[in-house]
Structure formats: structure tokens, C-alpha cells
Design a protein around this motif. Structure first.
Motif, PDB file in Angstrom:
ATOM      1  N   SER A  60       0.839  -1.211   0.000  1.00  0.00           N
ATOM      2  CA  SER A  60       0.000   0.000   0.000  1.00  0.00           C
ATOM      3  C   SER A  60       0.867   1.251   0.000  1.00  0.00           C
ATOM      4  N   THR A  62       0.444   3.646   2.110  1.00  0.00           N
ATOM      5  CA  THR A  62       0.743   3.905   3.519  1.00  0.00           C
ATOM      6  C   THR A  62       2.027   3.185   3.922  1.00  0.00           C
ATOM      7  N   ASN A  65       5.085   4.932   2.404  1.00  0.00           N
ATOM      8  CA  ASN A  65       5.466   6.142   3.147  1.00  0.00           C
ATOM      9  C   ASN A  65       6.061   5.804   4.502  1.00  0.00           C
ATOM     10  N   HIS A  86      -1.019  13.142   3.411  1.00  0.00           N
ATOM     11  CA  HIS A  86      -1.421  11.770   3.744  1.00  0.00           C
ATOM     12  C   HIS A  86      -0.483  11.190   4.797  1.00  0.00           C
ATOM     13  N   GLU A  91      -2.407   8.403   7.997  1.00  0.00           N
ATOM     14  CA  GLU A  91      -1.725   7.114   8.096  1.00  0.00           C
ATOM     15  C   GLU A  91      -1.602   6.647   9.545  1.00  0.00           C
ATOM     16  N   GLU A 139       3.917  16.223  -1.071  1.00  0.00           N
ATOM     17  CA  GLU A 139       2.906  15.356  -1.698  1.00  0.00           C
ATOM     18  C   GLU A 139       2.452  15.994  -3.020  1.00  0.00           C
ATOM     19  N   ASP A 169       5.558  11.939  -1.540  1.00  0.00           N
ATOM     20  CA  ASP A 169       4.420  11.038  -1.594  1.00  0.00           C
ATOM     21  C   ASP A 169       3.759  11.285  -2.946  1.00  0.00           C
ATOM     22  N   ALA A 171       1.612   9.278  -4.551  1.00  0.00           N
ATOM     23  CA  ALA A 171       0.527   8.316  -4.757  1.00  0.00           C
ATOM     24  C   ALA A 171      -0.119   8.553  -6.126  1.00  0.00           C
ATOM     25  N   ARG A 172      -0.346   9.837  -6.455  1.00  0.00           N
ATOM     26  CA  ARG A 172      -0.917  10.201  -7.756  1.00  0.00           C
ATOM     27  C   ARG A 172       0.109  10.972  -8.595  1.00  0.00           C
ATOM     28  N   CYS A 202       1.497   4.989  -6.139  1.00  0.00           N
ATOM     29  CA  CYS A 202       0.442   3.969  -6.013  1.00  0.00           C
ATOM     30  C   CYS A 202       0.075   3.415  -7.388  1.00  0.00           C
ATOM     31  N   SER A 204      -2.573   1.335  -7.326  1.00  0.00           N
ATOM     32  CA  SER A 204      -3.944   0.891  -7.030  1.00  0.00           C
ATOM     33  C   SER A 204      -4.967   2.019  -7.116  1.00  0.00           C
ATOM     34  N   LYS A 205      -4.535   3.212  -7.553  1.00  0.00           N
ATOM     35  CA  LYS A 205      -5.513   4.312  -7.705  1.00  0.00           C
ATOM     36  C   LYS A 205      -5.867   4.426  -9.186  1.00  0.00           C
TER      37      LYS A 205
HETATM   38  C1  LIG Z   1      -4.041   6.932  -1.297  1.00  0.00           C
HETATM   39  C2  LIG Z   1      -2.851   7.690  -0.858  1.00  0.00           C
HETATM   40  C3  LIG Z   1      -1.809   7.075  -0.151  1.00  0.00           C
HETATM   41  C4  LIG Z   1      -1.777   5.617   0.221  1.00  0.00           C
HETATM   42  O1  LIG Z   1      -2.952   4.997   0.386  1.00  0.00           O
HETATM   43  P1  LIG Z   1      -3.104   3.415   0.628  1.00  0.00           P
HETATM   44  O2  LIG Z   1      -4.561   3.300   0.775  1.00  0.00           O
HETATM   45  O3  LIG Z   1      -2.335   3.093   1.846  1.00  0.00           O
HETATM   46  O4  LIG Z   1      -2.557   2.715  -0.575  1.00  0.00           O
HETATM   47  C5  LIG Z   1      -0.741   7.843   0.198  1.00  0.00           C
HETATM   48  N1  LIG Z   1      -0.676   9.140  -0.118  1.00  0.00           N
HETATM   49  C6  LIG Z   1      -1.638   9.757  -0.820  1.00  0.00           C
HETATM   50  C7  LIG Z   1      -1.482  11.178  -1.181  1.00  0.00           C
HETATM   51  C8  LIG Z   1      -2.758   9.057  -1.201  1.00  0.00           C
HETATM   52  O5  LIG Z   1      -3.724   9.678  -1.890  1.00  0.00           O
END
Ligand SMILES: *Cc1c(COP(=O)(O)O)cnc(C)c1O
Length: 346
Positions: A60, A62, A65, A86, A91, A139, A169, A171-172, A202, A204-205
Motif C-alpha cells: 500500500s 501507507t 510512506n 497523507h 496514516e 505530496e 508522496d 501516490a498520484r 500507487c 492501485s488508484k
Molecule cells: C491513497 C494515498 C496514499 C496511500 O494509500 P493506501 O490506501 O495506503 O494505498 C498515500 N498518499 C496519498 C497522497 C494518497 O492519496
């Protein structure tokens, strides 16, 4: 009733048939022995794509990070981070819980950045009264907004001048990269990542894999992060079935993120002129609707109105959040707009 239109998050995306096929075909081995060829391929791929020596596949964002903060900081050290970030707010306090690492949260500026003067002021002098400031964590995107490249450059240079490490971070990250019209998404992602010592991404998004993130950095950093991942119970075995989905996403789902951004724009343009609606033009795939002028409970009532019509959205800080992704098409967005306008006509 049509199928539900789920705009709560881009995490709700399901694997495509082609992705399932890639997962089924994937050669696998025991990744804790470093023997899963598909995990190894994914790690080499994302590290190379973003310009790092090494990468680690994790379950994940989370966990990515957490491993990053604990690989950069020791017990009693601190990291500078945004109030809304995040890895501070969302977290479960993991850095403090597992690493004894103290966050130093800062207020964001209007554009989501952390003002350089505030960062400089938050870096503690070398004095026994203070925690040792080790890390600046940013982020991008943050709430769907992109941090400008000049800012990323200035903030990371400032951190380095004070001996801090830097983590993104991301994620996106690929949404931020897609919003950069000047470069291809993969080239832009590499340029954004290049400012930082480590980056998490990520799969998974919006990229649409069922599970997984990567943490990228130097070989020495990733070796430390792997020990944290092991301690966190996050070392996996035949994880190649998951890594195959992430590889498939990197091959097939990056360039199409632009479609999500166009649909977010369509949503915004369809409601931004309605009375009592405050919204900012989306830079990526996230639209926030602020309805405060229509009274305290309006957002909740609108969420219920949508839900009754098979449309799911999130409530965050009193605003509605609508996130576009590959499992929502234009017909779905037009249906959402009809339902929004029906409510907002009242
Ligand atoms: C979704 C997200 C995460 C991590 O989310 P998980 O559900 O743990 O995979 C981390 N940082 C940001 C900015 C996010 O949007």
C-alpha cells in the motif's frame, strides 16, 4: 437502475480482463528471497522510469510512506510535512507509532505548497533541546492539485542546504505528470521525481491495479526500507501476481489518465455556475464542491440525493469530493451531472 457510478475514489477501480490475464501468466517465485521475477521486473521498471537506482514493491501507499520515513529518520528525529499530507494526517500516526519519529506539520499555502519561509523556520538548529530535523516530505498531487516544478526545485534545494533528505508522496504522481502539458506523462513523472531522494507511487488508484505501491530511492536507502518493510510484516512471497497487474498498468493505463482529467473538467464545468456552489477548476481527476452558502447540511443532503440515484461521492471536510477514474465513462458523468443539477435547481 443503471450500475452504480462510484466517484468516492480512484481506488475503486477493478482489474480489467487483460490485467487478470497478465496476472495469471506472471512467472513467480519467493520475493522474500528476492526470487520473484515479476516483482524484480516491476522494481527495475519503476526505478528506471523515475530515474532511481532501486525500488521496493509494497502492499500500500501507507506502507511505502512508512518505510520511507523510517528509512530516512531514526527515533526522536522529525520530519517536516503538510497539515493535510497523507503521511501526516491519514496514516494512523504510523511514523510515531512504529518509528518514534515526530512530525512537524506546517500549514499549506492556498496552492497546497508549504511556504519556503515556513520550512526554513521549522528546521531546528543543532541544540540539545530540539529533535533533529531529518526530512522534508511533500505530496504531489495534493487533493488533486499539482505543485509547480519551480516550487519543487526550490523546496528540495532548501532542504538539502540544511542537510535534510527529501521524500515525495507521489501516490498520484502520474496524475500530476499528466497535467503537465509540456511533456509526455512518463517524462514529466521522471522530472518531478528527480527533485527527491525518495518517491512513493500507487498502482492501485488511477492506474487501476488491485493492490500495490512502489518506493524508489538509492540502493542503500531501499536496503534500509526493506528491513522496515520486513519488520512491518510487509515482505511478501509470490507477489508477482500483484506486480504483474502493476506492470500491466504502467504499460496500458498511464496515457489514459488524461481521459479521467477531461471527465473531471466536464463535471466541474457542468456545476460550477450553479448558485451557491463553490468549486475550483480541477487540475487532475478530483473535483471538490463546496456548498456552504446553501447551508450547513446541504452537502450531506446532496450526498444522499446522489446515493438514492446510484451515485457515490465522498464527504471530506464538509465538501463533496468526486474522483474520476477508468471505471467511470462519459455517460456516467453525464448521469451525475443530471442528478447534481436536479438537486441544485432547488
Ligand atoms: C491513497 C494515498 C496514499 C496511500 O494509500 P493506501 O490506501 O495506503 O494505498 C498515500 N498518499 C496519498 C497522497 C494518497 O492519496
Amino acid at each position: 437502475m443503471n450500475a452504480c457510478v462510484d466517484l468516492r475514489s480512484d481506488t475503486v477501480t477493478r482489474p480489467t480482463a487483460a490485467m487478470y490475464e497478465a496476472m495469471q501468466r506472471a512467472p513467480v517465485g519467493d520475493d522474500t528471497y528476492g526470487e520473484d521475477p515479476t516483482v524484480n521486473a516491476l522494481q527495475a521498471r519503476i526505478a528506471g522510469m523515475l530515474g532511481f537506482e532501486a525500488a521496493m514493491f509494497v502492499s500500500s501507499g501507507t506502507q511505502a510512506n512508512l518505510c520511507a520515513v523510517l528509512a530516512h529518520c531514526g527515533r526522536g528525529d522529525e520530519y517536516i510535512v503538510g497539515q493535510m499530507a497523507h503521511c501526516y494526517r491519514w496514516e494512523a500516526g504510523g511514523a510515531a507509532m512504529f518509528g518514534g519519529v515526530q512530525p512537524q506539520p506546517l500549514e499549506h499555502a492556498e496552492d497546497g505548497s508549504l511556504p519556503l519561509a515556513a520550512i526554513a523556520e521549522a528546521i531546528k538548529p543543532d541544540n540539545e533541546h530540539f529533535a533533529v530535523t531529518r526530512l522534508l516530505a511533500l505530496e504531489n498531487t495534493l487533493g488533486g492539485r499539482c505543485l509547480p516544478d519551480a516550487y519543487l526545485s526550490a523546496a528540495t534545494v532548501l532542504a538539502r542546504q540544511h542537510g535534510l533528505s527529501t521524500h515525495l508522496d507521489g501516490a498520484r504522481l502520474f496524475n500530476a505528470a499528466t497535467a503537465d502539458a509540456a511533456a509526455s506523462p512518463k517524462a514529466a513523472a521522471r522530472r518531478i521525481a528527480g527533485h527527491f531522494d525518495s518517491v512513493s507511487v500507487c498502482f492501485s488508484k488511477g492506474l487501476g491495479a488491485p493492490v500495490g505501491s512502489a518506493l524508489c530511492g538509492s540502493a542503500a536507502f531501499i536496503a534500509r526500507a526493506r528491513r522496515v518493510r520486513k519488520a512491518a510484516g510487509g515482505a511478501m512471497r509470490q507477489a508477482g501476481v500483484l506486480a504483474a497487474a502493476a506492470l500491466h498498468a504502467l504499460d496500458h493505463h498511464v496515457e489514459r489518465l488524461a481521459e479521467d482529467h477531461q471527465l473531471a473538467r466536464l463535471l466541474y464545468e457542468g456545476v460550477c455556475d450553479r448558485p451557491g456552489v463553490r468549486a475550483q477548476a480541477p487540475q487532475t481527476n478530483i473535483v471538490f464542491l463546496d456548498l456552504v452558502e446553501r447551508g450547513q447540511d446541504t452537502a450531506r443532503a446532496l450526498q444522499q440525493h446522489l446515493q438514492a440515484r446510484g451515485i457515490l461521492v465522498s464527504m471530506l471536510y464538509g465538501q463533496l469530493r468526486l474522483v474520476t477514474h477508468r471505471d467511470v465513462d462519459e455517460a456516467g458523468v453525464l448521469r451525475v451531472l443530471d442528478a447534481l443539477r436536479e438537486f441544485l435547481r432547488r
